[in-house]
Write an enzyme that holds these catalytic residues in place. Structure first.
Site, PDB file in Angstrom:
ATOM      1  N   ARG A 190       0.876  -1.176   0.000  1.00 26.22           N
ATOM      2  CA  ARG A 190       0.000   0.000   0.000  1.00 26.22           C
ATOM      3  C   ARG A 190       0.908   1.219   0.000  1.00 26.22           C
ATOM      4  O   ARG A 190       2.129   1.114   0.152  1.00 26.22           O
ATOM      5  CB  ARG A 190      -0.992   0.016   1.168  1.00 26.22           C
ATOM      6  N   ASP A 237      -2.130  12.226   0.491  1.00 29.66           N
ATOM      7  CA  ASP A 237      -2.603  11.408  -0.620  1.00 29.66           C
ATOM      8  C   ASP A 237      -2.937  12.254  -1.833  1.00 29.66           C
ATOM      9  O   ASP A 237      -2.885  11.781  -2.965  1.00 29.66           O
ATOM     10  CB  ASP A 237      -3.828  10.597  -0.185  1.00 29.66           C
TER      11      ASP A 237
END
Lengths: 370, 370
Positions: free
Chosen positions: B54, B250
């Protein structure tokens, strides 16, 4: 409040035997609802020390009933009776030395018996005083609910009856008191008055009192609620999904600073940043009239890092187990409380009414401490 | 970075067989360090979809190596080769549709092979391009470390060499990239330069990436750190125990708003309230040049409430298990990210340097997006 649809207090005399006191073993919640019988001072001391019961109001009431049970089992000779009670008081007060309600309740019980009457009369007075302490706790919370209800009613009106979204942190609910709770009292009052409310429940790491206790008691009472990670409140507030924050407090300074469960300060900052009202509900026994600056003067309890590195809960098999969530031997810090400065608090809701969080407004309701 | 004292990247060709790619199965951390071999497109798709890997940088590199493995196993006929790669690309891109690095890396791989050369040459180019993507990711993080190091050096000087206390949230560490990490890169650079640092690691509910990943990688590298509940940072900042906050992102708007793991906004508020510098580290691939107002324009992923109601970890018996921490069937909300507005951010640290979080300063370093 209700459990399984039946009215219930967190502490009461056993319905079949007034020499026994019943509590809920809160360590078992939310997965098991177990009543526990307490009869000896050792029973009461263990229940407080090992946190079968917790929360300022409930700890006080439990200690009071502990002295009552000591009194009814004490020798009938006056001097022996006093010694027995004195030993019981010492034992109970030592169980959680920082819980100020504990010492206060024990002292009040002793004072009620410190009269020139016979021992049987003292035993009778012990029962009356313990019941008075419990009733008073419940009554104060009920009144907090009445005062706070008006705040929720106002918001409900503005929202034209759409559900009022209330965020709370930790458990300042009826499980922490004898009944109603402090932060939850206005919520239960609104629910009882058919005002639609919905509660965002912070899970409240590390102990998870929100997930394990607040979510459980709201569910028992039928109040709509949603559990969230403690990280979530800021996002909800940014997006208009929170109308009001209500939390409890462990200690409140004369200037309105509030020590409450760790993480409360972060929610107060987010509420302030998004112009959302942030209220603290409290019975006035949480005021510490000797201090003003909470950040400087309230010592913050540090606990074992194990509570950070492990999480306890129920396995899929139904057993209670703890799981390690961090590298073995990871160093962890575990601060129990933080201080929310008065400037971030919209108001305090006590049994006497709603006041702004500053010395002048607080002393207006409590002039005897001026 | 190091694992068990040995230099290591999060993704690499198998040392004995260049047709196999090795990753760390991050789901097993921190209790088990397991390398996993990937050879087929299905292997890569599962690794990304089921979060064996991830983090933006690592997802991109894994997808790139996935296309490489597709290329070396594809038919040698030109048209069949192209079809095989196209299917592989579709399959990989579908694994985590919101991870923008994933699609970017896949497209870049396809472009590198879209030339008038023979298939064997295309296979060769696939390897070179995948390695270039991984090397570039590592190099960008290394440069973020160099730029951020100066900020830590300044603080260290002011503190006369006392340890610099840095708080971070979630895992923007080397486990999220190919090497170094983004938020951790300045910390590792300081550690390598013998500047004493200590990291407060937010556990980061609900996934606990702080407890499970960041604490693990800091421990492997020998950087002093302390794990804390997410509720704790405000208290630490009020008491002067945090000198600097560094987090990842992000998605970053052209005006400097930052979407990062849920709870980041709360730490930014606390840092702002206590005048503590709050930095966001990012490879510039996280910029979304099309939007300005992050709170309005960044959609926030909602995930299953199960991740709130259950916590997974290792039992005392050594098995991996999940425990329920809430009443059964408790409703829970699980928002993955929140947006920290630029006004709360002291600066952004990218591979190009340090800039203030506003459009003018950002475009000064990225004039091509003006």
């Amino acid at each position: 409040m209700k459990v399984n649809g039946q009215p219930c207090r967190t502490i009461r005399l056993h319905p079949d035997n007034p020499r026994i006191v019943q509590i809920i073993d809160q360590r078992q919640l939310p997965h098991r609802y177990l009543l526990e019988d307490l009869a000896t001072v050792a029973d009461f001391a263990a229940a407080i020390r090992e946190m079968h019961v917790r929360g300022a109001g409930l700890i006080g009431a439990t200690a009071a009933f502990g002295i009552y049970c000591a009194a009814i089992t004490a020798p009938d000779d006056g001097k022996d009776f006093d010694n027995f009670i004195s030993d019981a008081a010492t034992c109970l007060k030592a169980t959680r030395p920082t819980a100020s309600n504990l010492a206060w309740a024990v002292e009040r019980m002793i004072k009620a018996m410190a009269t020139e009457v016979e021992v049987p009369e003292k035993k009778q007075r012990a029962l009356l005083e313990a019941e008075a302490i419990a009733d008073e706790d419940a009554d104060f919370c009920r009144r907090i609910g009445e005062h706070g209800l008006k705040i929720i009613q106002e918001i409900s009106k503005r929202k034209n009856g759409e559900p009022v979204n209330i965020l709370t942190h930790c458990n300042a609910g009826w499980l922490a008191f004898v009944d109603y709770g402090s932060a939850t009292a206005p919520i239960y009052a609104a629910h009882a008055a058919d005002i639609p409310v919905h509660v965002w429940v912070d899970e409240t790491r590390p102990w998870l009192q929100g997930a394990k206790l607040t979510a459980w008691e709201l569910g028992q009472e039928g109040v709509k609620h949603t559990l969230i990670a403690d990280n979530t409140g800021g996002h909800l507030m940014q997006h208009g999904m929170v109308d009001l924050v209500i939390v409890g407090t462990d200690r409140t300074t004369r200037c309105g600073d509030v020590a409450n469960k760790i993480g409360t300060y972060l929610k107060a900052l987010a509420a302030h940043d998004n112009q959302i009202p942030f209220y603290v509900a409290l019975p006035s026994s949480t005021f510490d009239w000797t201090i003003c600056d909470g950040i400087k003067d309230i010592p913050i309890e540090e606990r074992s890092g194990e509570e950070i590195c492990y999480v306890s809960g129920q396995t899929d098999g139904g057993g209670e187990e703890r799981v390690s969530i961090a590298p073995l031997n990871c160093q962890a810090a575990n601060y129990g409380f933080d201080v929310t400065p008065a400037r971030l608090i919209t108001g305090l809701i006590s049994e006497k009414g709603v006041m702004r969080a500053n010395q002048e407004d607080i002393l207006r309701l409590y002039p005897e401490h001026g």
